[in-house]
Enzyme design. Structure first.
Site, PDB file in Angstrom:
ATOM      1  N   THR A  47       0.993  -1.264  -0.027  1.00  0.00           N
ATOM      2  CA  THR A  47       0.048   0.066  -0.053  1.00  0.00           C
ATOM      3  C   THR A  47       0.898   1.327  -0.208  1.00  0.00           C
ATOM      4  OG1 THR A  47      -1.316   1.177   1.369  1.00  0.00           O
ATOM      5  CG2 THR A  47       0.005  -0.432   2.501  1.00  0.00           C
ATOM      6  N   ASP A  48       0.462   2.224  -0.618  1.00  0.00           N
ATOM      7  CA  ASP A  48       0.980   3.586  -0.603  1.00  0.00           C
ATOM      8  C   ASP A  48       1.167   4.070   1.072  1.00  0.00           C
ATOM      9  OD1 ASP A  48      -1.683   4.134  -0.118  1.00  0.00           O
ATOM     10  OD2 ASP A  48      -1.586   6.015  -1.396  1.00  0.00           O
ATOM     11  N   GLU A  49       0.290   3.401   1.753  1.00  0.00           N
ATOM     12  CA  GLU A  49       0.253   4.251   3.425  1.00  0.00           C
ATOM     13  C   GLU A  49       1.393   3.955   4.270  1.00  0.00           C
ATOM     14  OE1 GLU A  49      -3.494   3.024   5.320  1.00  0.00           O
ATOM     15  OE2 GLU A  49      -4.557   2.886   3.209  1.00  0.00           O
ATOM     16  N   TYR A  51      -2.072  -0.652  10.888  1.00  0.00           N
ATOM     17  CA  TYR A  51      -1.939  -1.303   9.473  1.00  0.00           C
ATOM     18  C   TYR A  51      -0.808  -0.823   8.670  1.00  0.00           C
ATOM     19  CZ  TYR A  51      -3.317  -1.900   4.790  1.00  0.00           C
ATOM     20  OH  TYR A  51      -3.324  -2.119   3.351  1.00  0.00           O
ATOM     21  N   LYS A  76       2.450  -3.228   7.062  1.00  0.00           N
ATOM     22  CA  LYS A  76       2.589  -3.472   5.609  1.00  0.00           C
ATOM     23  C   LYS A  76       3.822  -3.031   5.427  1.00  0.00           C
ATOM     24  CE  LYS A  76       0.093  -4.776   2.687  1.00  0.00           C
ATOM     25  NZ  LYS A  76      -0.056  -6.055   2.285  1.00  0.00           N
TER      26      LYS A  76
HETATM   27  P1  NAD Z   1      -9.284  -7.815   2.003  1.00  0.00           P
HETATM   28  O1  NAD Z   1      -9.306  -7.545   3.318  1.00  0.00           O
HETATM   29  O2  NAD Z   1     -10.478  -7.657   1.210  1.00  0.00           O
HETATM   30  O3  NAD Z   1      -9.077  -9.238   1.803  1.00  0.00           O
HETATM   31  C1  NAD Z   1      -7.885  -9.945   2.527  1.00  0.00           C
HETATM   32  C2  NAD Z   1      -8.019 -11.327   2.262  1.00  0.00           C
HETATM   33  O4  NAD Z   1      -6.921 -12.076   2.924  1.00  0.00           O
HETATM   34  C3  NAD Z   1      -9.265 -12.082   2.548  1.00  0.00           C
HETATM   35  O5  NAD Z   1      -9.947 -13.042   1.520  1.00  0.00           O
HETATM   36  C4  NAD Z   1      -8.761 -12.859   3.789  1.00  0.00           C
HETATM   37  O6  NAD Z   1      -9.720 -13.912   4.111  1.00  0.00           O
HETATM   38  C5  NAD Z   1      -7.501 -13.156   3.526  1.00  0.00           C
HETATM   39  N1  NAD Z   1      -6.610 -13.483   4.669  1.00  0.00           N
HETATM   40  C6  NAD Z   1      -6.699 -12.571   5.731  1.00  0.00           C
HETATM   41  N2  NAD Z   1      -5.717 -13.181   6.704  1.00  0.00           N
HETATM   42  C7  NAD Z   1      -5.318 -14.408   6.273  1.00  0.00           C
HETATM   43  C8  NAD Z   1      -4.425 -15.130   6.805  1.00  0.00           C
HETATM   44  N3  NAD Z   1      -3.857 -15.154   7.745  1.00  0.00           N
HETATM   45  N4  NAD Z   1      -4.044 -16.263   5.771  1.00  0.00           N
HETATM   46  C9  NAD Z   1      -4.697 -16.637   4.552  1.00  0.00           C
HETATM   47  N5  NAD Z   1      -5.752 -15.698   4.075  1.00  0.00           N
HETATM   48  C10 NAD Z   1      -5.887 -14.465   4.888  1.00  0.00           C
HETATM   49  O7  NAD Z   1      -8.054  -6.810   1.287  1.00  0.00           O
HETATM   50  P2  NAD Z   1      -7.976  -6.164   0.094  1.00  0.00           P
HETATM   51  O8  NAD Z   1      -8.444  -4.783   0.135  1.00  0.00           O
HETATM   52  O9  NAD Z   1      -8.265  -7.197  -1.015  1.00  0.00           O
HETATM   53  O10 NAD Z   1      -6.267  -6.126   0.012  1.00  0.00           O
HETATM   54  C11 NAD Z   1      -5.389  -6.977  -0.661  1.00  0.00           C
HETATM   55  C12 NAD Z   1      -4.012  -6.768  -0.568  1.00  0.00           C
HETATM   56  O11 NAD Z   1      -3.873  -5.402  -1.135  1.00  0.00           O
HETATM   57  C13 NAD Z   1      -3.508  -6.257   1.067  1.00  0.00           C
HETATM   58  O12 NAD Z   1      -2.293  -6.911   0.968  1.00  0.00           O
HETATM   59  C14 NAD Z   1      -3.497  -4.860   0.963  1.00  0.00           C
HETATM   60  O13 NAD Z   1      -2.733  -4.449   2.150  1.00  0.00           O
HETATM   61  C15 NAD Z   1      -3.220  -4.482  -0.229  1.00  0.00           C
HETATM   62  N6  NAD Z   1      -3.846  -3.131  -0.641  1.00  0.00           N
HETATM   63  C16 NAD Z   1      -5.098  -2.783  -0.522  1.00  0.00           C
HETATM   64  C17 NAD Z   1      -5.482  -1.547  -0.812  1.00  0.00           C
HETATM   65  C18 NAD Z   1      -7.163  -1.247  -0.800  1.00  0.00           C
HETATM   66  O14 NAD Z   1      -7.231  -0.156  -1.171  1.00  0.00           O
HETATM   67  N7  NAD Z   1      -7.874  -2.078  -0.527  1.00  0.00           N
HETATM   68  C19 NAD Z   1      -4.697  -0.551  -1.518  1.00  0.00           C
HETATM   69  C20 NAD Z   1      -3.558  -1.042  -1.666  1.00  0.00           C
HETATM   70  C21 NAD Z   1      -3.019  -2.181  -0.977  1.00  0.00           C
HETATM   71  P1  TYD Z   2     -11.068   3.646   4.321  1.00  0.00           P
HETATM   72  O1  TYD Z   2     -11.856   3.247   2.982  1.00  0.00           O
HETATM   73  O2  TYD Z   2     -11.126   3.061   5.560  1.00  0.00           O
HETATM   74  O3  TYD Z   2      -9.413   3.575   3.530  1.00  0.00           O
HETATM   75  P2  TYD Z   2      -7.894   3.938   4.285  1.00  0.00           P
HETATM   76  O4  TYD Z   2      -7.990   4.592   5.568  1.00  0.00           O
HETATM   77  O5  TYD Z   2      -6.972   2.929   4.152  1.00  0.00           O
HETATM   78  O6  TYD Z   2      -7.692   5.099   3.256  1.00  0.00           O
HETATM   79  O7  TYD Z   2     -10.941   5.376   4.601  1.00  0.00           O
HETATM   80  C1  TYD Z   2     -10.756   6.128   3.230  1.00  0.00           C
HETATM   81  C2  TYD Z   2     -11.013   7.386   3.843  1.00  0.00           C
HETATM   82  O8  TYD Z   2     -12.321   7.841   4.514  1.00  0.00           O
HETATM   83  C3  TYD Z   2     -10.162   7.944   5.134  1.00  0.00           C
HETATM   84  O9  TYD Z   2      -9.728   9.031   5.035  1.00  0.00           O
HETATM   85  C4  TYD Z   2     -10.917   7.545   6.224  1.00  0.00           C
HETATM   86  C5  TYD Z   2     -12.352   8.085   5.906  1.00  0.00           C
HETATM   87  N1  TYD Z   2     -13.648   7.180   6.547  1.00  0.00           N
HETATM   88  C6  TYD Z   2     -14.842   8.112   6.795  1.00  0.00           C
HETATM   89  O10 TYD Z   2     -14.778   9.149   6.748  1.00  0.00           O
HETATM   90  N2  TYD Z   2     -15.708   7.357   7.401  1.00  0.00           N
HETATM   91  C7  TYD Z   2     -15.728   6.053   7.372  1.00  0.00           C
HETATM   92  O11 TYD Z   2     -16.748   5.423   8.111  1.00  0.00           O
HETATM   93  C8  TYD Z   2     -14.577   5.183   6.901  1.00  0.00           C
HETATM   94  C9  TYD Z   2     -14.806   3.845   7.078  1.00  0.00           C
HETATM   95  C10 TYD Z   2     -13.523   5.922   6.416  1.00  0.00           C
END
Ligand code: NAD
Ligand code: TYD
Length: 348
Positions: free
Chosen positions: A130-132, A155, A159
């Site tokens: 993630t960019d975070e 989180y 990461k």
């Molecule tokens: P998500 O939470 O929707 O899915 C995560 C998946 O991992 C789920 O299917 C869960 O069952 C599985 N999982 C969790 N713990 C596990 C374990 N111990 N063993 C096996 N499986 C396990 O997450 P996502 O949003 O699809 O993110 C996927 C990846 O991309 C993550 O690594 C996240 O850090 C990264 N990422 C997400 C975003 C975003 O905006 N969602 C952005 C950048 C990077």
């Molecule tokens: P989120 O979807 O949780 O992603 P991330 O925290 O990884 O960026 O949140 C996106 C933005 O929205 C973040 O600035 C937090 C805000 N947010 C709210 O204002 N209300 C909410 O209920 C949630 C879940 C997020």
């Protein structure tokens, strides 16, 4: 048949990556390993579950014995690692599960590759991040691949730690790795704890949308299928040892995003203009809330030719339509544990 192991393939981004790989690459068996936590759902993959080049195994990446056996039993030539605990708010209340899955789980997979691959030729460990990890920006500037790590939430710290381990295994053992750091994804199948699907679900039920603080925090948003296409490109064409940033070049304050979403929801639900916006509610800010994320993705564009294909307006409309057409999916995932999560998180 050679196997690509995709971890977290039942989750939001993972399910889009699994589908893309299964449909595009007959020459690999795509093995989806997922623990099926609250965030993983095999319904996300109903359409491809019978494909001859797809298989699923339920398992936990924190279990080193299980991972070892998986590597012994399958000719795994590559790993696309997406399994993670992914929600910032949950990391604030329960950091340990983030340490376990994101750090220990990643290390277990790295160890399996190091120990089971007799040669690294033609092998690849691809870590999705993630960019975070770069922390929080002020009004200006963009994260580049050279921005120093400065994670602020449990989180992002977990990461960042896993990214460092991946690079350490490359440096120490020569493991062929590649890493991408992506901005906020949105689209179908995202669990309704994240801002966009939570708001769609609430609006659908005529419930308030909780906006943290003043809604002035900025995120860069990317449609999930564009991320999956970038992952395919990096897995097959990215340079070993390199990092690529992926972003939508699409910054929105939360409040502006929600106003746009409200407009689309009024149209799609045939509600009077302004109905959805009247449900916007400002609530207590998230602890340590990062102000702004913004990504410079010129490297992946220049070196691999990737750019996002959808505008935000198009992507958001597609997303709303998907959720409204998949109410059963939403109802399934928001029953049971979700109700107590929501009550605890939002005191409602
Ligand atoms: P998500 O939470 O929707 O899915 C995560 C998946 O991992 C789920 O299917 C869960 O069952 C599985 N999982 C969790 N713990 C596990 C374990 N111990 N063993 C096996 N499986 C396990 O997450 P996502 O949003 O699809 O993110 C996927 C990846 O991309 C993550 O690594 C996240 O850090 C990264 N990422 C997400 C975003 C975003 O905006 N969602 C952005 C950048 C990077
Ligand atoms: P989120 O979807 O949780 O992603 P991330 O925290 O990884 O960026 O949140 C996106 C933005 O929205 C973040 O600035 C937090 C805000 N947010 C709210 O204002 N209300 C909410 O209920 C949630 C879940 C997020």
């Amino acid at each position: 048949m050679k196997t690509i192991l995709i971890t977290g393939g039942a989750g939001f981004i993972g399910s889009h990556v699994v589908r893309l790989f299964v449909n595009k690459y007959n020459e690999y068996n795509v093995l989806n390993l997922d623990a099926l936590t609250y965030a993983g759902n095999l319904e996300n993959l109903k359409d491809i579950e019978k494909a001859p080049n797809y298989s699923f195994v339920k398992g936990d990446i924190t279990d080193q014995h299980f991972i070892d056996k998986l590597f012994k039993d399958n000719d795994i030539v590559g790993v696309v690692h997406l399994a993670a605990e992914s929600h910032v708010d949950r990391s604030i209340t329960d950091p340990l599960s983030f340490i376990r899955t994101n750090i220990t789980g990643t290390m277990n997979l790295l160890n399996a590759c190091k120990d089971h691959w007799s040669s690294f030729e033609g092998r690849r460990f691809y870590h999705i991040s993630t960019d975070e990890v770069y922390g929080s920006l002020g009004e200006t500037g963009l994260f580049t691949e050279k921005t120093p790590y400065d994670p602020k939430s449990p989180y992002s710290a977990s990461k960042a730690s896993s990214d460092h381990l991946v690079r350490a295994y490359h440096n120490t053992y020569g493991l062929p790795v590649v890493i991408t750091n992506c901005s906020n994804n949105y689209g179908p199948n995202q669990f309704p704890e994240k801002l966009i699907p939570l708001s769609i679900n609430n609006l659908r039920n005529e419930k308030e949308i909780p906006i943290y603080g003043k809604g002035e925090n900025v995120r860069d948003w990317l449609y999930v299928e564009d991320h999956a296409l970038a992952i395919d490109l990096v897995y097959h064409k990215g340079k070993t040892g390199e990092t690529y940033n992926i972003g939508g070049n699409n910054e929105w304050t939360n409040i502006d995003l929600i106003r746009l979403l409200c407009k689309i929801m009024d149209e799609k639900l045939d509600r009077k203009k302004g109905t959805s916006a009247s449900l916007i509610t400002f609530v207590k800010d998230r602890a340590g809330h990062d102000k702004r994320y913004a990504i410079d993705s010129s490297k992946i564009k220049r070196e691999l030719g990737w750019t996002p294909s959808l505008t935000f307006e198009e992507g958001l409309e597609k997303t709303v339509v998907w959720y409204l057409e998949n109410v059963e999916w939403l109802e399934n995932v928001t029953s049971g544990a979700y109700i107590s999560y929501y009550a605890e998180m939002y005191n409602r």
